[in-house]
Design a protein around this motif. Structure first.
Motif, PDB file in Angstrom:
ATOM      1  N   ASP A  20       0.801  -1.230   0.000  1.00 39.69           N
ATOM      2  CA  ASP A  20       0.000   0.000   0.000  1.00 39.69           C
ATOM      3  C   ASP A  20       0.829   1.272   0.000  1.00 39.69           C
ATOM      4  OD1 ASP A  20      -2.096  -1.754   0.087  1.00 39.69           O
ATOM      5  OD2 ASP A  20      -2.530  -1.437   2.216  1.00 39.69           O
ATOM      6  N   ASP A  21       2.012   1.219   0.621  1.00 39.16           N
ATOM      7  CA  ASP A  21       2.815   2.437   0.747  1.00 39.16           C
ATOM      8  C   ASP A  21       4.301   2.133   0.561  1.00 39.16           C
ATOM      9  OD1 ASP A  21       3.634   4.992   1.167  1.00 39.16           O
ATOM     10  OD2 ASP A  21       2.914   5.143   3.235  1.00 39.16           O
ATOM     11  N   PRO A  22       4.681   1.651  -0.641  1.00 39.17           N
ATOM     12  CA  PRO A  22       6.075   1.265  -0.868  1.00 39.17           C
ATOM     13  C   PRO A  22       7.050   2.435  -0.712  1.00 39.17           C
ATOM     14  CG  PRO A  22       4.847   1.249  -2.929  1.00 39.17           C
ATOM     15  CD  PRO A  22       3.852   1.442  -1.830  1.00 39.17           C
ATOM     16  N   ASP A  23       6.630   3.651  -1.041  1.00 41.55           N
ATOM     17  CA  ASP A  23       7.540   4.800  -0.956  1.00 41.55           C
ATOM     18  C   ASP A  23       7.969   5.070   0.480  1.00 41.55           C
ATOM     19  OD1 ASP A  23       7.303   4.983  -3.663  1.00 41.55           O
ATOM     20  OD2 ASP A  23       5.847   6.624  -3.625  1.00 41.55           O
ATOM     21  N   SER A  24       7.009   5.068   1.397  1.00 38.60           N
ATOM     22  CA  SER A  24       7.346   5.291   2.811  1.00 38.60           C
ATOM     23  C   SER A  24       8.264   4.192   3.324  1.00 38.60           C
ATOM     24  CB  SER A  24       6.086   5.329   3.669  1.00 38.60           C
ATOM     25  OG  SER A  24       5.342   6.477   3.373  1.00 38.60           O
ATOM     26  N   ALA A  25       7.970   2.955   2.929  1.00 32.49           N
ATOM     27  CA  ALA A  25       8.791   1.826   3.361  1.00 32.49           C
ATOM     28  C   ALA A  25      10.221   1.992   2.867  1.00 32.49           C
ATOM     29  CB  ALA A  25       8.189   0.512   2.864  1.00 32.49           C
ATOM     30  N   MET A  26      10.365   2.383   1.612  1.00 35.01           N
ATOM     31  CA  MET A  26      11.699   2.508   1.024  1.00 35.01           C
ATOM     32  C   MET A  26      12.503   3.655   1.637  1.00 35.01           C
ATOM     33  SD  MET A  26      12.161  -0.021  -0.916  1.00 35.01           S
ATOM     34  CE  MET A  26      13.604   0.418  -1.901  1.00 35.01           C
ATOM     35  N   GLN A  27      11.825   4.643   2.214  1.00 34.38           N
ATOM     36  CA  GLN A  27      12.532   5.739   2.871  1.00 34.38           C
ATOM     37  C   GLN A  27      13.327   5.245   4.079  1.00 34.38           C
ATOM     38  OE1 GLN A  27       9.571   8.720   3.711  1.00 34.38           O
ATOM     39  NE2 GLN A  27       9.503   9.422   1.586  1.00 34.38           N
ATOM     40  N   ILE A  28      12.914   4.110   4.642  1.00 34.46           N
ATOM     41  CA  ILE A  28      13.630   3.541   5.790  1.00 34.46           C
ATOM     42  C   ILE A  28      15.013   3.060   5.344  1.00 34.46           C
ATOM     43  CG2 ILE A  28      13.592   1.721   7.541  1.00 34.46           C
ATOM     44  CD1 ILE A  28      10.494   2.033   7.544  1.00 34.46           C
ATOM     45  N   GLY A  29      15.100   2.509   4.138  1.00 34.74           N
ATOM     46  CA  GLY A  29      16.380   2.188   3.516  1.00 34.74           C
ATOM     47  C   GLY A  29      17.254   1.161   4.204  1.00 34.74           C
ATOM     48  N   GLU A  30      16.644   0.207   4.881  1.00 35.04           N
ATOM     49  CA  GLU A  30      17.407  -0.829   5.580  1.00 35.04           C
ATOM     50  C   GLU A  30      16.915  -2.214   5.157  1.00 35.04           C
ATOM     51  OE1 GLU A  30      19.887  -0.017   7.571  1.00 35.04           O
ATOM     52  OE2 GLU A  30      19.439   2.082   8.028  1.00 35.04           O
ATOM     53  N   ILE A  31      17.723  -3.224   5.478  1.00 34.04           N
ATOM     54  CA  ILE A  31      17.299  -4.612   5.272  1.00 34.04           C
ATOM     55  C   ILE A  31      17.234  -5.248   6.663  1.00 34.04           C
ATOM     56  CG2 ILE A  31      17.817  -6.843   4.213  1.00 34.04           C
ATOM     57  CD1 ILE A  31      19.515  -5.294   2.128  1.00 34.04           C
ATOM     58  N   PHE A  32      16.026  -5.524   7.106  1.00 33.06           N
ATOM     59  CA  PHE A  32      15.821  -6.092   8.436  1.00 33.06           C
ATOM     60  C   PHE A  32      15.611  -7.591   8.345  1.00 33.06           C
ATOM     61  CE2 PHE A  32      14.130  -1.731   8.789  1.00 33.06           C
ATOM     62  CZ  PHE A  32      14.870  -1.282   9.867  1.00 33.06           C
ATOM     63  N   GLN A  33      16.329  -8.306   9.209  1.00 30.52           N
ATOM     64  CA  GLN A  33      16.111  -9.741   9.319  1.00 30.52           C
ATOM     65  C   GLN A  33      15.586 -10.007  10.719  1.00 30.52           C
ATOM     66  OE1 GLN A  33      19.190 -12.427   7.862  1.00 30.52           O
ATOM     67  NE2 GLN A  33      18.900 -13.670   9.685  1.00 30.52           N
ATOM     68  N   PHE A  34      14.450 -10.696  10.792  1.00 33.57           N
ATOM     69  CA  PHE A  34      13.848 -11.047  12.068  1.00 33.57           C
ATOM     70  C   PHE A  34      14.058 -12.530  12.301  1.00 33.57           C
ATOM     71  CE2 PHE A  34      11.608  -7.403  10.424  1.00 33.57           C
ATOM     72  CZ  PHE A  34      11.341  -6.615  11.533  1.00 33.57           C
ATOM     73  N   VAL A  35      14.696 -12.867  13.410  1.00 33.37           N
ATOM     74  CA  VAL A  35      14.897 -14.269  13.776  1.00 33.37           C
ATOM     75  C   VAL A  35      14.072 -14.483  15.048  1.00 33.37           C
ATOM     76  CG1 VAL A  35      16.568 -16.049  14.383  1.00 33.37           C
ATOM     77  CG2 VAL A  35      17.222 -14.217  12.783  1.00 33.37           C
ATOM     78  N   ILE A  36      12.917 -15.117  14.871  1.00 34.49           N
ATOM     79  CA  ILE A  36      11.967 -15.278  15.966  1.00 34.49           C
ATOM     80  C   ILE A  36      11.983 -16.731  16.434  1.00 34.49           C
ATOM     81  CG2 ILE A  36       9.584 -14.836  16.688  1.00 34.49           C
ATOM     82  CD1 ILE A  36      10.315 -12.337  15.263  1.00 34.49           C
ATOM     83  N   SER A  37      12.361 -16.925  17.689  1.00 35.73           N
ATOM     84  CA  SER A  37      12.442 -18.292  18.218  1.00 35.73           C
ATOM     85  C   SER A  37      11.111 -18.711  18.827  1.00 35.73           C
ATOM     86  CB  SER A  37      13.557 -18.369  19.261  1.00 35.73           C
ATOM     87  OG  SER A  37      13.324 -17.441  20.300  1.00 35.73           O
ATOM     88  N   GLY A  38      10.971 -19.993  19.079  1.00 31.47           N
ATOM     89  CA  GLY A  38       9.739 -20.522  19.662  1.00 31.47           C
ATOM     90  C   GLY A  38       8.892 -21.222  18.603  1.00 31.47           C
TER      91      GLY A  38
END
Length: 109
Positions: A20-38
């Protein structure tokens, strides 16, 4: 509405935000990796640098890696606990760029 599944959070909420809002997302400019245990966990990568894309896998190029249990992650996204609180008590680990994690609030709220 509160999320009761980590997978649903990524597959529904994050996926729709990126769509819905790719422009706002791209302004963050990072690559996040989430490693969720459980039992309800897994690994997800949200690429806001080359994307915006969401994948259910690890990414060697991640600029910020967050490690947390499924219980704590659900509490975080449902507003029951803050990221700073989890980080301060050692329940959330941030690898690589810690400052990048501060930008996440825009994405997960």
């Amino acid at each position: 509405t509160s999320m009761d599944s980590v997978a649903a959070f990524f597959d529904e909420k994050i996926a729709s935000k990126l769509r819905d809002d790719p422009d706002s997302a791209m302004q963050i400019g990072e690559i996040f990796q989430f490693v969720i245990s459980g039992d309800g966990g897994g690994t997800w990568t949200v690429d806001l640098k080359n994307g915006p894309t969401l994948t259910a896998e690890a990414n060697d190029d991640a600029t910020c890696i967050l490690k947390v249990t499924d219980e704590d992650f659900l509490a975080l996204i449902n507003g029951e606990v803050s990221g700073m609180e989890l980080f301060g008590t050692g329940r959330l680990t941030v690898e690589r760029d810690v400052m990048a994690a501060m930008k996440l609030e825009k994405l997960i709220k």
